[in-house]
Scaffold this motif. Structure first.
Motif, PDB file in Angstrom:
ATOM      1  N   MET A  23      -9.438  -9.885 -12.473  1.00  0.00           N
ATOM      2  CA  MET A  23     -10.552  -9.563 -13.375  1.00  0.00           C
ATOM      3  C   MET A  23     -10.289 -10.187 -14.743  1.00  0.00           C
ATOM      4  N   ILE A  43     -10.909 -10.132 -18.671  1.00  0.00           N
ATOM      5  CA  ILE A  43     -11.318  -9.305 -19.804  1.00  0.00           C
ATOM      6  C   ILE A  43     -11.355 -10.185 -21.041  1.00  0.00           C
ATOM      7  N   LYS A  66     -23.160 -13.058 -18.141  1.00  0.00           N
ATOM      8  CA  LYS A  66     -21.836 -12.654 -18.607  1.00  0.00           C
ATOM      9  C   LYS A  66     -21.037 -13.831 -19.157  1.00  0.00           C
ATOM     10  N   ASP A 124     -15.712 -10.851 -16.933  1.00  0.00           N
ATOM     11  CA  ASP A 124     -16.093  -9.754 -16.048  1.00  0.00           C
ATOM     12  C   ASP A 124     -16.383  -8.500 -16.849  1.00  0.00           C
ATOM     13  N   LYS A 125     -15.555  -8.280 -17.866  1.00  0.00           N
ATOM     14  CA  LYS A 125     -15.791  -7.180 -18.797  1.00  0.00           C
ATOM     15  C   LYS A 125     -15.569  -7.695 -20.215  1.00  0.00           C
ATOM     16  N   ARG A 168     -18.784   2.782 -23.925  1.00  0.00           N
ATOM     17  CA  ARG A 168     -19.613   1.847 -23.178  1.00  0.00           C
ATOM     18  C   ARG A 168     -20.944   1.645 -23.887  1.00  0.00           C
ATOM     19  N   ASP A 186     -23.942  -2.677 -18.587  1.00  0.00           N
ATOM     20  CA  ASP A 186     -22.758  -2.540 -17.743  1.00  0.00           C
ATOM     21  C   ASP A 186     -21.700  -3.574 -18.109  1.00  0.00           C
ATOM     22  N   ASP A 187     -20.441  -3.117 -18.147  1.00  0.00           N
ATOM     23  CA  ASP A 187     -19.265  -3.979 -18.364  1.00  0.00           C
ATOM     24  C   ASP A 187     -19.150  -4.523 -19.785  1.00  0.00           C
ATOM     25  N   TYR A 238     -18.460  -3.205 -23.768  1.00  0.00           N
ATOM     26  CA  TYR A 238     -17.970  -2.091 -24.573  1.00  0.00           C
ATOM     27  C   TYR A 238     -17.935  -2.515 -26.044  1.00  0.00           C
ATOM     28  N   ILE A 272     -11.359   0.844 -18.741  1.00  0.00           N
ATOM     29  CA  ILE A 272     -11.444  -0.445 -18.051  1.00  0.00           C
ATOM     30  C   ILE A 272     -10.439  -0.523 -16.907  1.00  0.00           C
ATOM     31  N   SER A 310     -10.733   6.608 -16.558  1.00  0.00           N
ATOM     32  CA  SER A 310     -11.695   6.845 -17.621  1.00  0.00           C
ATOM     33  C   SER A 310     -11.249   7.961 -18.555  1.00  0.00           C
TER      34      SER A 310
END
Length: 446
Positions: free
Chosen positions: A1, A3, A84, A97-98, A263, A267-268, A270, A306, A310
């Protein structure tokens, strides 16, 4: 993933470090300000000669490669939510991805004529410090517009080089929109005692152009007086830097709106630190808090979310600390700057006018809700426990010496505070706990 973190301040870097501790994710940090993370609160000490820039970096330069955190010195020019991706100023595209937005604050400007001239700057970024340095040689006077913590820092910086300083503050006393009037008056006196020209109840009308695009003075709105100067510091506070989120589906108000898990509505994506606005803040906390420790807490919190565990953002009891030249300041809990229905305040001030203790409590049950200290240090853990446990003021006073964090042989003033309370109420409160490390540890363990 993958970040991607935009911003290498305390929020973004804390997030990166905690994500690395808990995962093997691919981590990228983007910053246009500096190659490496540095302590923003130490900027003034570089200018004053107490530190070098390299001394302000909490980690060695090799740290990032060793921990597989990739640093990018770039500016993000566009955020594309649908695919994204980020458009960078070198015409490259970075996918994620995030995404964590940690873009911090930006200095306020209110449309004053001349605010974009040369030799006009705030004190927020490394580039602001460089601007101050570039215009300091041969400077005959600096004018600082605005109060607060950044204004007094800039004044102290110039003062350390024997550069005359004038401060224009619109309030009746320095920072009286935050400090109670007694403490605000104390700071105003202290500024003037240090030979800084403090002007209260005044506003800036315009910054004067020398004809070559550089500031040469300011004009006061109320009187029309012109003050000649070679540098103008603009320090009327900061605002969340949300420019990147504009023209995107990300919801914003004053800051980028986030839920308890930090958040955004997308989505994804922050947001953390100074740019984030908690949509529903916890009791006693503001939706935006541009202070170092909340940024650090947000960075750790978002990393847990992430990485699959959580965690809600829970900042706890409000606190902050700073200094006004050489008067240290601490606040714990709720301390209104004005008289507030339902609350009373016990205030003691030393005859030298440079030390004070304020204890705020509810009128109906005398439960302590806040402490304000000037020139005296109290232990954070002790004050926080009293507030969390909803301790009555008489019990706090009887244990007050446990909070004192001043050096061992320095004079203590707890008995003076108790004397004032007894005189006002007719009570006979006595100190029952003597200050010692063992006593403090016993108190905290109970």
């Amino acid at each position: 993933m993958k970040i991607v973190i935009i911003g290498n301040g305390i929020s973004g870097i804390t997030a990166a470090r905690w994500i690395r501790k808990m995962s093997h994710f691919d981590i990228h940090v983007i910053s246009e300000e500096s190659d490496h993370f540095f302590s923003r609160t130490a900027l003034m000490y570089i200018y004053m000669g107490h530190m070098r820039y390299e001394d302000t970096k909490p980690y060695e330069d090799w740290f990032w490669k060793k921990n597989r955190i990739q640093l990018h010195r770039s500016r993000v020019v566009a955020l594309n939510v649908d695919n994204k991706s980020l458009d960078l100023d070198d015409h490259t595209v970075m996918h994620f991805d995030k995404l964590i937005i940690a873009t911090g604050s930006k200095s306020n400007k209110f449309g004053w004529p001349g605010q974009h001239l040369k030799a006009v700057s705030g004190l927020y970024s490394l580039q602001d410090l460089e601007t101050m340095e570039n215009y300091s040689e041969g400077l005959h006077r600096a004018v600082i517009v605005g109060g607060g913590l950044v204004g007094i820092e800039m004044a102290e910086m110039f003062h350390s080089r024997n550069i005359p300083v004038t401060m224009l503050v619109r309030e009746k006393e320095y920072w009286d929109n935050v400090l109670p009037k007694e403490e605000a008056s104390m700071v105003s006196r202290h500024i003037r005692e240090n030979h800084i020209d403090l002007r209260l109840n005044v506003n800036l009308r315009e910054i004067v152009d020398d004809g070559n695009g550089r500031a040469s003075g300011v004009i006061i709105k109320e009187t029309g007086e012109k003050i000649d100067c070679g540098f103008v510091g603009l320090t009327p506070g900061v605002s969340p830097n949300i420019d990147l989120a504009k023209n995107t589906p990300i919801e914003t108000h004053k800051g980028i709106l986030v839920d308890p898990y930090l958040r955004t509505n997308i989505d994804d994506i922050y947001a953390i630190g100074d740019c984030a606005q908690i949509a529903e803040p916890s009791d006693g906390r503001a939706p935006i808090e541009a202070v170092w420790y909340t940024g650090r807490m947000m960075g750790e919190t978002v990393a847990h979310t992430i990485c699959g565990s959580s965690k809600k953002y829970q900042p706890g009891i409000w606190f902050n600390s700073a200094k006004f030249i050489d008067i240290e300041y601490q606040i714990y809990g709720k301390v209104p700057n004005q008289s507030t229905d339902g609350y009373e305040s016990l205030y003691w001030e030393h005859p030298d006018g440079k030390k004070s203790i304020r204890i705020v409590f509810r009128a109906k049950d005398e439960i302590v809700v806040g402490f304000n200290l000037m020139g005296i240090r109290y232990r954070h853990e002790v004050c926080e426990k009293w507030i969390k446990k909803k301790t009555p003021v008489q019990q706090v006073l009887s244990q007050l010496s446990l909070a004192n964090f001043d050096p061992e042989f320095s004079r203590q003033y707890e008995s003076d505070v108790i004397r004032i309370y007894n005189q006002k109420t007719g009570q006979n409160v006595q100190i029952r706990e003597k200050r010692s490390l063992n006593r403090v540890l016993q108190f905290l363990s109970r």
